[in-house]
Scaffold this active site. Sequence first.
Site, short mmCIF file in Angstrom:
data_model
loop_
_atom_site.label_atom_id
_atom_site.label_comp_id
_atom_site.label_asym_id
_atom_site.label_seq_id
_atom_site.Cartn_x
_atom_site.Cartn_y
_atom_site.Cartn_z
N GLY A 107 0.80 -1.22 0.00
CA GLY A 107 0.00 0.00 0.00
C GLY A 107 0.83 1.26 0.00
N VAL A 159 -0.08 21.43 0.55
CA VAL A 159 -1.25 20.57 0.79
C VAL A 159 -1.14 19.86 2.14
CG1 VAL A 159 -2.52 18.56 -0.03
CG2 VAL A 159 -1.68 20.25 -1.67
N ILE A 160 -0.01 19.24 2.41
CA ILE A 160 0.15 18.47 3.65
C ILE A 160 0.04 19.38 4.86
CG2 ILE A 160 1.75 17.06 5.01
CD1 ILE A 160 2.87 16.01 2.33
N ASP A 195 5.75 8.47 -7.46
CA ASP A 195 6.48 9.57 -6.83
C ASP A 195 8.00 9.50 -7.00
OD1 ASP A 195 3.96 10.19 -6.06
OD2 ASP A 195 4.32 10.07 -3.89
N HIS A 251 -31.85 18.32 -8.32
CA HIS A 251 -32.06 19.42 -7.39
C HIS A 251 -32.85 18.92 -6.20
CE1 HIS A 251 -32.92 23.46 -5.91
NE2 HIS A 251 -34.17 23.06 -5.73
#
Length: 430
Positions: free
Chosen positions: A38, A175-176, A285, A419
Amino acid sequence: MSKYDLAIIGAGWAGYSAALEAQKNNLKIVLIEQAQIGGTCLNRGCIPTKALLKSAKILSLARKSSKFGVLINSLSFDFIKMQERKGVLVAQLASGMQAALKNIDFVNGPARFISPECLEVSGRNFEAKNFLIATGAQPSQLPNLAFDGKRILSSDNMLELAEIPESLLIIGGGVIGCEFATLFSTLGSVVTVVEKMPQLLPGMDQEAAKKLQVSFKKRNISVNVGADAFTYLSKDFSKILLCVGRSANTQGLGLDKIGVSIDRSRIITDEYLKSSLPNIYAAGDCASKIMLAHYASYQGKLAVANMLNPGQLNSTKIHNVPGCIFTDPEIGMVGVSEECAKENNIKYSVHRFDFLASGMARILDETEGFIKIVTEQDTGRVMGGVIMGPSATELISILTLAVSNNLTVKQFKETIFPHPSLSESITEAF
């Protein structure tokens, strides 16, 4: 020695998604992970932080329950139970991921290339036709400020706290930093955010960043932009969260010995995710400037597709990658921003809607925020947008679909949204 079609290093979202994609194509696969399945997202990022933020959101709603005619005589919270719930969620999801890998060889241990065709893991060698490096990233430190795990903490350390810090200095208003500011201010910490750039959320929509700063001040979060963090270190903060970016996890892989090019720690790839060696790809990353779990997953699948079809390579897309920030209010963004359109001399139109005018936002008592959509002036094509407000991280998927498929203002106007709902606010913006 084992021989595979594909060896994947890293079982985060990039590696895991690549493994499932390869499995569909009947490849013989080995998936290697030195820590937990993960990766960052499941264990130290997306899932645990959002689990804690959900607890904080429920606490915020409970505090204003009297507005809804619901009276709570005694309100308290248990941070340890919040942490325990987070742990259970992570364990459940990890178990599900492990079960999905039933036909894939899973090896736990650190991997190291001994040649462009062979890996060594804990004394065992694994040969493969192709390799995918998906080792993720880790929190960065500053030259004169390092994590000590006690007072100066990384985002990983923050998730293991047993107590709410009385005061918290957050160095880095990205962001963090902004998500942790939301979390711990709600739980009672006195929070100070320091960002060296002129705005919170550097590089993102300026209007949303300014409105978030105003929202933070309403919550008694001290925001200091264009500031030097080192001037605050002498003050007596209980904890200091250092979140100034992330660096690729490529140390120890032996990439220099086999000739894989890197830039600092990041693996250099072409638009097809191929490294400087033709049989070694990289995704997520450890190679991408866009460090988002969903983009890593997309890249993992794309890398496998390109390995299988070298004559029909598909390049990576970045124009339709949504970004989500789970502050309160939430922020979602995708595609071309207003600032980007200006900088590139694009003829554009801006379509706006304020959540103050939304019936559902008023029902929810969450009217803070807006929708801003950028379209091409001549064609009406949706190029991008930003949503700040209730469920923004869900609503941005509608604009992501629009950007991906070149939908137009006319097509939105012809679409019937329910709606009362928050989603109808997007058509109201047009």
